[in-house]
Structures are given as structure tokens and as C-alpha cells.
Design a protein around this motif. Sequence first.
Motif, PDB file in Angstrom:
ATOM      1  N   VAL A  56      -5.684   4.346  -4.441  1.00  0.00           N
ATOM      2  CA  VAL A  56      -6.568   4.457  -3.276  1.00  0.00           C
ATOM      3  C   VAL A  56      -7.904   4.988  -3.769  1.00  0.00           C
ATOM      4  O   VAL A  56      -8.033   6.154  -4.117  1.00  0.00           O
ATOM      5  N   GLY A  65       0.818  -1.204   0.000  1.00  0.00           N
ATOM      6  CA  GLY A  65       0.000   0.000   0.000  1.00  0.00           C
ATOM      7  C   GLY A  65       0.857   1.262   0.000  1.00  0.00           C
ATOM      8  O   GLY A  65       2.044   1.243   0.350  1.00  0.00           O
ATOM      9  N   HIS A  69      -3.447   1.795   7.902  1.00  0.00           N
ATOM     10  CA  HIS A  69      -3.840   1.761   6.492  1.00  0.00           C
ATOM     11  C   HIS A  69      -3.365   2.995   5.718  1.00  0.00           C
ATOM     12  O   HIS A  69      -2.784   2.871   4.639  1.00  0.00           O
TER      13      HIS A  69
END
Length: 233
Positions: free
Chosen positions: A212, A73, A179
Motif C-alpha cells: 500500500v 488487496g 479499499h
Amino acid sequence: MEINKLWVIMPVYNEEESISGVIEEWHQVLSASKLNFTLCILNDGSKDSTLSLLKKYELKYPEIKIVDKPNTGHGQTCITGYKLALENKADWIFQIDSDGQCDPVFFPQFIALAKDNKAIYGKRKTRDDGFKRTMISKFVTMFTYFATGQWIWDANVPYRLIHESVMKNIVEKVPKDFHLANIYVSVLTNKQSKIKWVDIHFRDRSGGSASVKTFSFVKHGFKLFKQLKEASR
């Protein structure tokens, strides 16, 4: 404060359409600055031809360092880049994105402000990437404030210059399961050294789609609020 060794951190995921143009324009601006810089591009497990393009630029420009890594990520990839910069004795760390939205025209302002500030962040005053993304940024500002008590104008902005004395006290505090790690980095940065904000314009993507998604922000919103609240205790 003088900039002796600048590391530019650029996370990349599936940006085959835009990455060549982004590298060329940023390499040109960084070279013109006459700074001692390394452009560290971290390939976050891209599934398209991004990595093969990056390898060509690593051969073309000696200032470019390519790091190929499994997908973790955007935020956690930035954390990896920050740690590498510190390990390589960078005194300043500059983070940008790889999709063409970060306009290098504002870069000289950041360098000038580094003389008297340890953390300079862009504030996306105008932007071309749509109403939804604008509202998400406003939402992030609000729930970051309610979770931490700190007003961070643009907590997830990918245009930030941070001194190593601030960064070294931040990177190890970000949980590996956080996150949207860049939001927490902004909170910690503001605690360490009040952020100096610079109005910037945020361009539309030069290709591809955002890694995202809008839904992801909504989906992870409550988790992020909880993580921020716990981390700020």
C-alpha cells in the motif's frame, strides 16, 4: 477469557525477502506461548517466489496453514482470513503483517489483556518506517473521526487481537469494495467492544516494499471518507 483456539492471520503479497524470517520468529514465539494456534498465511496473488517459500513452511510446521488466493488487496485478504478463522471455530483471532514490522515482543501483553478485554489493538507509539507513514496514520485517525464520530487511535494498525464474539458481528458488514477494510473493521470493533490500546514499536520493513503506497492513501482518501461516512449511518 481463556484462549482455547487462536488463529493468527497473516496476509502476504510479494514478500520473498522477508517472509522466512517473519515466519520463523513468530512461530517460535507462538510455540513458546503454549497456546493451541494456527498460523494462517494468505498469499494474495504474489508474483514473486513467496508462494513456493510458504509451501515449504507448511510442510515444516504443522501449525501453519497456507491459503493461495487471487489478489484482492491487504484489507479484503484479512477479511477472508477472519472468515476462515470463524469457520474453523477459533475463539480468538490475531492479525499481523508479513513484512517484519510487527515485533512479537509485544505479543505476551496482548495475551495477558485478553483475560479482561475482547479487542486489543497495538498503537504505534514509535516507528522506524519513516515520517510519511507516521503522518498517514495520523491523517487516518482524523478523517476516521470526522467520518464516524469515533476516535480510533491507530485504525489501520496490523497488530490486533479480537474475540470471535466481536468478529462474527463484523466480517459480513464490510463491503467487498471497501479499499482499506481494516480501518472499517477498527470502527466496527470499537462499536462492539471498546478497543484496549497497547503501545507498540513498529519496526522498519525487513525487505521489499510496501504493497500500500503513500500515493494510494492519498488517491483513495476521499473514497475512504465517503465509505466510512456511509457505513457509519
